[in-house]
Each structure stands twice: as structure tokens, then as C-alpha cells.
Motif scaffolding. Structure first.
Motif, mmCIF file in Angstrom:
data_model
loop_
_atom_site.group_PDB
_atom_site.id
_atom_site.type_symbol
_atom_site.label_atom_id
_atom_site.label_comp_id
_atom_site.label_asym_id
_atom_site.label_seq_id
_atom_site.Cartn_x
_atom_site.Cartn_y
_atom_site.Cartn_z
ATOM 1 N N VAL A 288 0.848 -1.210 0.000
ATOM 2 C CA VAL A 288 0.000 0.000 0.000
ATOM 3 C C VAL A 288 0.882 1.259 0.000
ATOM 4 N N VAL A 289 1.969 1.222 0.790
ATOM 5 C CA VAL A 289 2.932 2.343 0.801
ATOM 6 C C VAL A 289 3.480 2.571 -0.614
ATOM 7 N N ALA A 290 3.864 1.477 -1.300
ATOM 8 C CA ALA A 290 4.410 1.578 -2.660
ATOM 9 C C ALA A 290 3.367 2.140 -3.626
ATOM 10 N N ALA A 291 2.101 1.726 -3.466
ATOM 11 C CA ALA A 291 1.025 2.179 -4.360
ATOM 12 C C ALA A 291 0.797 3.688 -4.212
ATOM 13 N N VAL A 292 0.771 4.171 -2.962
ATOM 14 C CA VAL A 292 0.569 5.607 -2.710
ATOM 15 C C VAL A 292 1.730 6.414 -3.303
ATOM 16 N N ALA A 293 2.965 5.903 -3.128
ATOM 17 C CA ALA A 293 4.142 6.594 -3.671
ATOM 18 C C ALA A 293 4.108 6.623 -5.200
ATOM 19 N N LEU A 294 3.573 5.563 -5.800
ATOM 20 C CA LEU A 294 3.502 5.495 -7.266
ATOM 21 C C LEU A 294 2.521 6.540 -7.803
ATOM 22 N N VAL A 295 1.431 6.759 -7.079
ATOM 23 C CA VAL A 295 0.508 7.850 -7.450
ATOM 24 C C VAL A 295 1.265 9.178 -7.399
ATOM 25 N N GLY A 296 2.059 9.356 -6.333
ATOM 26 C CA GLY A 296 2.886 10.564 -6.207
ATOM 27 C C GLY A 296 3.848 10.725 -7.366
ATOM 28 N N LEU A 297 4.417 9.617 -7.836
ATOM 29 C CA LEU A 297 5.365 9.671 -8.959
ATOM 30 C C LEU A 297 4.676 10.122 -10.247
ATOM 31 N N VAL A 298 3.483 9.580 -10.484
ATOM 32 C CA VAL A 298 2.734 9.961 -11.694
ATOM 33 C C VAL A 298 2.402 11.456 -11.662
ATOM 34 N N LEU A 299 2.083 11.978 -10.463
ATOM 35 C CA LEU A 299 1.702 13.390 -10.334
ATOM 36 C C LEU A 299 2.909 14.327 -10.260
ATOM 37 N N ALA A 300 4.081 13.783 -9.898
ATOM 38 C CA ALA A 300 5.276 14.631 -9.680
ATOM 39 C C ALA A 300 5.725 15.302 -10.975
ATOM 40 N N SER A 301 6.155 16.579 -10.846
ATOM 41 C CA SER A 301 6.624 17.280 -12.048
ATOM 42 C C SER A 301 8.009 17.905 -11.851
ATOM 43 N N THR A 302 8.493 17.951 -10.601
ATOM 44 C CA THR A 302 9.823 18.536 -10.352
ATOM 45 C C THR A 302 10.817 17.415 -10.004
ATOM 46 N N PRO A 303 12.119 17.645 -10.213
ATOM 47 C CA PRO A 303 13.113 16.625 -9.855
ATOM 48 C C PRO A 303 13.031 16.204 -8.386
#
Length: 392
Positions: A288-303
Motif C-alpha cells: 500500500v505504501v508503494a502504491a501511494v508513492a507510485l501515485v505521487g510519482l505519476v503526479l510529480a513534475s519537479t526533480p
């Protein structure tokens, strides 16, 4: 084969030399096959192939590797470990030399198959030899040996960055091939074990009937396959995905290295935690931690946001295998544990290997964001299956 404690040296003597050479071999094999990922954009451009075809090449390497997990386990019990280790290193070297000179996509795929076979023969006899050499220090020896795989991943990111800065992608593979042949030569010279060839009955049907006949093991296998699918997708395409997000090659390859740096820390920590809290709850929790972080990765736009998301994603994702493998080992009958784990590895790594093709094809026809969002679903479904069907 047992040794007295004073003979079990981790860094010196016969046992230390062999542990070093076996672990170096594993680090190089990992570095070689994982370096395809940071070089993928350049390879696809040079060979004029789509992202789907590029993903399929990664699937071929890992799919062939998966098929060999079960037979290499059976073979390592019957033939000498050295026979399989030297054969694996030599075959992988031939495969990497083929990649370095491949004029066409088909030649590249042939190289990928040979690499898959070579790497597939290696890990089971390597672990077997570590077990033979170490009894009282087995835990520490395994820690060093399995950690060498993460070192290989970090090396792969470095190879990708350096090679593309100074040469073409082809320059990455010949040095790896030469290094593997050197390791094979050292193993040949240092090992006291002879070479053995014999006919081996693989008893495939019995093993698969046994693990697939237990409903709980079927569900756990399904959960692990979803995890493996996500891992293969992420390692196969993370650098390419971040380049598509218009982040620099340095950020893309640093993120790839971060997966393995974090993994090297997360694995032993999670393994220790799994001895103290119920594994049937810890495994789905980290997914679940990995899934939430993956959502963050898709939304991330800065380095900075990207690196943070990748770091948390890696912590969740790579905390899973030591916990889940211990959980599976608790479930297998003792007399067939090695064969059962080998068979399960063949299935879940085989299904997982399709992940790279999935990302490549979805990216080709839709986009990378959609492909990576789909992986969030895989992680959540895997977590739910363990909670609802996998716990006793």
C-alpha cells in the motif's frame, strides 16, 4: 559439507575468496541486464523500434531467466555448483557480446535470450554454494551475497549515465562480457569442486501439482505475480518514463539508482521486522505504501518531488520480497522447499516479465502516465489478495 567456524571466513581464505567471486558474478550479471533500462531510449532510436518492441526485449531477458529458475534448482542439487556457475557466466558473456554487435532487432532479441539463459542458470547454484561454504555465518554470507544484486542495479544506472555521455549504447556491453569471463576463469581456478554432467529428472509435474493444488498457495502465487509484474514494469521503464516527463537524463538515471540504494537498506530492515510482526500483515502494508508513492510519482513534475516519490516507492516495493519469501518458506513442506520455491519463482518472474511489454505497448498507444497508473491497481490488488485469501 561443513566447516569449522575458523574456516568460515567472509573475506579471506577459501570460503572468502569464493563468496567474493560468486557475489561479484551476481553483481555483474545484474548490472548487465539492468543497464538495458537506462539505455533503452538510445537502443530504441538506433534499432528504429517502438516502445512496445523495446519492452518485449526486456520481457525476453526476464522471461527466459524465469523459465530456468526451476530446472536450475533441480540441476544444482544433482550436478556440481561450479558446472552451472561457470556455464551461466560464460553464456551470459556471449549474450552481452551479441548485444554489443547486434545489427538488427532480431539479433538483439537473440542476445537477450542467451543472456536470460546464462543469468537463469546462476542464482540457485550460487545460493547453494554459499550455503555449502557457510553454516555458522550463513546469515551474514547471504546478506553480502544478495546485497551484491543491489550493487549491480546501482552500477547499471552508472553505466547508463557514463556510456551515453561518452559513446553509443553498444559500448556498455562488451566490458561486462569480458568481466564475466574473468569471473568465470577465477571461479574455475579457485573452486575445489570438479565439473559434473549427468541426466537429471526434473519432475516438473509433481512440483507444480503440489503448489497449485493448495488454494492458499495459489492465491499467494497470484499476489506475488502482481508484485513481480509491477517491479519488472518499473525497472524496465523508469528511466524512459522520466525522460518522457521531460526530466534530464541525470535525474532519470539517479532515480533508477535510488531504487537499488533504497532497496539495499529496505530489504534487511523489512526482513528483521518480519521476524517481530505478523508477515501476513506486513507484506500487504508495504505494498500500500508503494502504491501511494507510485501515485505521487505519476503526479510529480519537479526533480525533487520525483526523487522523493521514487525513494518511498522503492522502500515499499523492496521491503516486500524478504517478508513474502519467508512467509512462503513457512508454507512449504521441508523436504521439497528448494524445488517449490524454484517453481514459484519460475511462475511469478515469468508473469512479471510481461510487465515491460505492457508498459511499452500502453505507452505506444496511450501514454506512460496511464501505464504507470495501471501498476497502482496491481499493487492494491496484490495487497488485498494477501489479506483476504493468503492469510491462515
Amino acid at each position: 559439507m561443513s566447516h569449522s567456524t575458523d574456516e568460515e571466513r567472509l573475506f579471506r581464505g577459501y570460503s572468502g575468496r569464493l563468496l567474493l567471486v560468486i557475489s561479484l558474478g551476481w553483481a555483474l550479471l545484474q548490472a548487465g541486464r539492468l543497464s538495458i533500462s537506462p539505455l533503452l531510449t538510445a537502443i530504441a532510436g538506433d534499432l528504429q523500434i517502438s516502445s512496445g518492441a523495446a519492452g518485449f526485449a526486456i520481457t525476453v531477458v526476464w522471461g527466459t531467466y524465469a523459465i530456468l529458475q526451476y530446472p536450475s534448482g533441480r540441476l544444482s542439487d544433482r550436478l556440481s555448483r561450479t558446472t552451472l556457475l561457470v556455464a551461466g557466466l560464460s553464456l551470459a558473456a556471449v549474450g552481452f557480446l551479441t548485444l554489443s554487435a547486434a545489427p538488427t532487432y532480431l539479433a538483439f532479441l537473440f542476445g537477450a535470450v542467451v543472456i536470460g539463459v546464462g543469468v537463469g542458470l546462476y542464482p540457485t547454484p550460487a545460493r547453494g554454494m554459499v550455503s555449502d561454504l557457510f553454516v555458522t555465518k550463513r546469515g551474514r554470507a547471504f546478506g553480502l551475497h544478495t546485497g551484491s544484486g543491489d550493487v549491480g542495479g546501482i552500477l547499471a544506472a552508472g553505466i547508463g549515465t557514463v556510456v551515453l555521455a561518452v559513446a553509443t549504447w553498444r559500448a556498455a556491453f562488451a566490458p561486462i562480457a569480458i568481466a564475466l569471463l574473468l569471473i568465470a576463469l577465477l571461479l574455475h581456478v579457485w573452486s575445489n569442486e570438479g565439473y559434473e554432467l549427468a541426466k537429471v529428472d526434473l519432475a516438473v509435474g509433481d512440483t507444480f501439482r503440489r503448489i497449485l493444488g493448495v488454494p492458499r498457495l495459489r492465491w499467494l502465487l497470484f499476489a506475488y505475480a502482481l508484485y513481480a509484474f509491477t517491479w519488472q514494469s518499473a525497472t524496465g521503464f523508469l528511466p524512459t518514463y522520466l525522460r518522457a516527463k521531460e526530466l534530464s537524463p541525470v535525474v532519470a538515471n539517479a532515480s533508477f539508482a535510488l531504487l537499488f540504494v533504497v532497496g539495499a537498506v529496505a530489504k534487511p530492515v523489512a526482513g528483521g521486522l518480519g521476524d517481530r510482526v505478523p508477515r501476513g500483515l506486513l507484506a500487504p502494508g508495504v505494498l500500500v505504501v508503494a502504491a501511494v508513492a507510485l501515485v505521487g510519482l505519476v503526479l510529480a513534475s519537479t526533480p525533487a518531488a520525483t526523487l522523493l516519490a521514487v525513494g518511498v516507492f522503492a522502500a515499499g516495493l523492496l521491503a516486500y520480497p524478504p517478508v513474502m519469501q519467508a512467509y512462503l518458506m513457512d508454507s512449504f513442506p521441508g523436504d521439497s522447499m528448494g524445488g517449490d520455491l524454484g517453481a514459484m519463482r519460475s511462475v511469478y518472474i515469468g508473469i512479471g516479465s510481461l510487465g515491460a511489454t505492457y508498459v511499452g505497448v500502453v505507452a505506444q498507444y496511450v501514454d506512460y502516465d496511464t501505464a504507470f497508473t495501471g501498476l497502482v491497481g496491481c499493487l492494491l490488488l496484490s495487497s488485498a489478495v494477501i489479506v483476504l485469501r493468503g492469510r491462515e
